[in-house]
Design an enzyme around this catalytic site. Structure first.
Site, short mmCIF file in Angstrom:
data_model
loop_
_atom_site.label_atom_id
_atom_site.label_comp_id
_atom_site.label_asym_id
_atom_site.label_seq_id
_atom_site.Cartn_x
_atom_site.Cartn_y
_atom_site.Cartn_z
N GLY A 109 -3.78 4.47 -9.95
CA GLY A 109 -2.83 5.03 -10.88
C GLY A 109 -1.38 4.68 -10.65
O GLY A 109 -0.90 4.56 -9.54
N GLU A 132 -5.46 2.78 -4.48
CA GLU A 132 -5.99 2.06 -5.63
C GLU A 132 -5.83 2.80 -6.93
O GLU A 132 -6.38 2.39 -7.94
CB GLU A 132 -7.48 1.76 -5.42
CG GLU A 132 -7.73 0.32 -5.09
CD GLU A 132 -9.14 -0.10 -5.41
OE1 GLU A 132 -9.33 -0.81 -6.40
OE2 GLU A 132 -10.04 0.24 -4.64
N GLU A 160 -12.79 -2.52 30.18
CA GLU A 160 -12.68 -2.69 31.63
C GLU A 160 -13.93 -2.16 32.33
O GLU A 160 -14.45 -2.78 33.27
CB GLU A 160 -11.46 -1.93 32.18
CG GLU A 160 -10.12 -2.33 31.60
CD GLU A 160 -9.75 -1.54 30.36
OE1 GLU A 160 -10.63 -1.31 29.50
OE2 GLU A 160 -8.57 -1.17 30.24
N ASP A 165 -10.79 7.50 -15.14
CA ASP A 165 -11.62 6.30 -14.92
C ASP A 165 -12.96 6.60 -14.26
O ASP A 165 -13.86 5.77 -14.30
CB ASP A 165 -10.88 5.30 -14.01
CG ASP A 165 -9.61 4.78 -14.67
OD1 ASP A 165 -9.51 4.90 -15.91
OD2 ASP A 165 -8.74 4.26 -13.95
N ALA A 197 1.22 5.28 -7.42
CA ALA A 197 1.90 4.10 -6.88
C ALA A 197 3.41 4.34 -6.82
O ALA A 197 4.07 4.04 -5.83
CB ALA A 197 1.58 2.88 -7.74
N ALA A 247 -3.64 -0.61 -24.61
CA ALA A 247 -3.05 0.56 -25.28
C ALA A 247 -4.08 1.69 -25.42
O ALA A 247 -3.72 2.87 -25.35
CB ALA A 247 -2.50 0.15 -26.64
N ALA A 296 -3.65 -1.66 -18.06
CA ALA A 296 -4.61 -1.13 -19.03
C ALA A 296 -4.12 -1.46 -20.43
O ALA A 296 -2.91 -1.61 -20.65
CB ALA A 296 -4.76 0.37 -18.88
N CYS A 345 -9.42 4.16 32.62
CA CYS A 345 -9.67 2.81 33.14
C CYS A 345 -8.80 2.52 34.36
O CYS A 345 -9.19 1.76 35.24
CB CYS A 345 -9.43 1.77 32.05
SG CYS A 345 -10.66 1.87 30.75
N ALA A 376 4.95 7.22 -6.62
CA ALA A 376 5.26 8.22 -5.59
C ALA A 376 5.31 7.58 -4.20
O ALA A 376 6.22 7.84 -3.41
CB ALA A 376 4.22 9.34 -5.61
C1 AOF Z 1 -8.70 0.86 27.42
N1 AOF Z 1 -9.75 0.05 27.22
O1 AOF Z 1 -11.39 -0.73 25.94
C2 AOF Z 1 -9.96 0.85 25.00
C3 AOF Z 1 -8.82 1.67 25.21
O2 AOF Z 1 -11.75 7.31 22.20
P1 AOF Z 1 -11.42 7.25 23.66
O3 AOF Z 1 -11.35 8.58 24.32
O4 AOF Z 1 -12.33 6.29 24.35
O5 AOF Z 1 -9.93 6.70 23.81
C4 AOF Z 1 -9.44 5.79 22.91
C5 AOF Z 1 -8.03 5.44 23.30
O6 AOF Z 1 -8.04 4.74 24.53
C6 AOF Z 1 -7.45 4.47 22.30
O7 AOF Z 1 -6.76 5.11 21.25
C7 AOF Z 1 -6.55 3.64 23.15
O8 AOF Z 1 -5.32 4.29 23.44
C8 AOF Z 1 -7.38 3.52 24.43
N2 AOF Z 1 -8.37 2.46 24.23
N3 AOF Z 1 -8.21 1.62 26.42
O9 AOF Z 1 -8.17 0.91 28.53
C9 AOF Z 1 -10.41 0.00 26.06
N4 AOF Z 1 -10.63 0.86 23.81
ZN ZN Z 2 -9.72 2.90 29.06
#
Ligand code: AOF
Ligand code: ZN
Length: 348
Positions: A273, A271, A57, A204, A277, A168, A166, A89, A279
């Site tokens: 074992g 990836e 935004e 491995d 997997a 034997a 794998a 935003c 667990a």
């Molecule tokens: C928005 N517009 O383009 C994005 C959003 O790492 P920060 O502090 O910038 O925050 C990231 C968090 O903000 C992200 O986890 C999500 O909740 C929101 N991302 N929000 O309005 C954006 N990228």
């Molecule tokens: Zn934002």
């Protein structure tokens, strides 16, 4: 409240902007934004390029300048309401005089939540949920991780027709074809964490990096995580300088995942074992299974997954197949089949 055709078209464009090539898959969601004038024409566009950068935004508002007054903002994610690495935003849209906001996916991230409410409070018209499924798909693992407070887990294994990973004598390197191994590297590159057990590292000695066709490591590498209580011998290849490595001193899948989530990890590629997997399967912590099947029979050797304690066919763990892809063999190599599956919830 309804949306106009121009707004829906702008949302399609915003979804495209979100996935602009080069934008990383995480740890932040990929977000696009289009600002529309009252007549439906585009004033400006923006997208979130990387962690720490301006949100979509804000990028669009900057490009629009004064023209944003009275505009409609079409965004793939609900505008955030927090000061994190950048400002909220919601406030930026209000300050710019945006009249209406149309968004796709609600932001359920606890730190960012509340943008729509804040906008409405300030008198902005808000419509959410437009093309929400498409938006969720763009940020599949981010959405999952935020909702479940843990990373999404993809368990990958390679197997012969008789389910052996794998021979034997323990040799396992060439079960899958070259095309299958290359395909595995492509999938590794979509994850942010490679996870194996200490036993796999001991036996491995895998490098756990993402490499291209000629074997060179890609510039961006997932974290290499090794879980288990035992010390890892220092000379092992996971300790080379081609990627970061973390030893998770636990045998508990849930604990390992919560540590990784706290480190902003959203997609684990499991990836290593048959014991590990098992667990994860027993804990119900496998979200996707990718199996490469080679047209090969061994008749003996380790199975892809350790004993699950299932004694009768009606107790079998069933998987839902979402994709089958044939990886054609060239130059005398085997043709392999890749199955992508989702475990079904166990019947109790
Ligand atoms: C928005 N517009 O383009 C994005 C959003 O790492 P920060 O502090 O910038 O925050 C990231 C968090 O903000 C992200 O986890 C999500 O909740 C929101 N991302 N929000 O309005 C954006 N990228
Ligand atoms: Zn934002």
């Amino acid at each position: 409240m309804t949306t106009s055709e121009a707004e829906r078209q702008a949302m399609r464009r915003a979804l495209e902007l979100a996935v602009t090539p080069g934008v990383p898959l995480g740890p932040n969601p990929r977000v696009g934004c289009v600002l529309l004038a009252a007549d439906g024409t585009t004033i400006a566009e923006g997208f979130h390029r990387k962690v720490g950068g301006p949100h979509a935004e804000v990028e669009a508002l900057r490009e629009a300048g004064d023209a944003a007054r009275g505009a409609t903002a079409v965004v793939t994610l609900e505008p955030c309401n927090h000061t994190g690495r950048t400002g909220p935003c919601s406030e930026a849209l209000i300050a710019a005089g945006v009249r209406r906001v149309v968004f796709a996916q609600p932001d359920t991230n606890p730190v960012a939540i509340g943008g729509a409410g804040r906008l409405r409070e300030a008198g902005v018209e808000v419509v959410g949920g437009v093309m929400v499924e498409e938006a969720r798909t763009v940020n599949r693992t981010w959405t999952f991780a935020i909702a479940h407070r843990r990373p999404f887990v993809t368990w990958k294994f390679a197997t012969t027709l008789d389910g052996r990973s794998a021979a034997a004598d323990g040799s396992s390197r060439w079960v899958s074809s070259r095309a299958a191994r290359l395909d595995t590297h492509r999938l590794r590159g979509l994850c942010d964490t490679m996870l194996v057990g200490t036993n796999t590292v001991e036996v491995d000695d895998p490098e756990l990096t993402v490499r291209d066709e000629v074997g060179d490591p890609l510039p961006h590498q997932p974290l290499r995580a090794v879980m288990g209580m035992r010390d890892i011998p220092v000379g092992r290849r996971v300790f080379n300088d081609r990627a970061e490595t973390l030893h998770l001193r636990t045998r508990e899948p849930a604990e390992a995942l919560s540590t990784l989530f706290a480190l902003d990890r959203q997609h684990v590629f499991l990836e290593g074992g048959s014991t590990l997997a098992r667990a994860f399967l027993e804990a119900g912590l496998v979200d996707e299974v990718v199996a490469y099947v080679a047209p090969m029979l061994l008749g003996a050797g380790a199975s892809a997954v350790a004993d699950l304690g299932i004694e009768t066919i009606s107790d079998a763990l069933h998987l839902h197949v979402s994709d089958v892809t044939v990886l054609q063999g060239h130059d005398g190599e085997d043709t392999n089949v890749r199955l992508t599956m989702r475990p079904q919830l166990r019947r109790s």
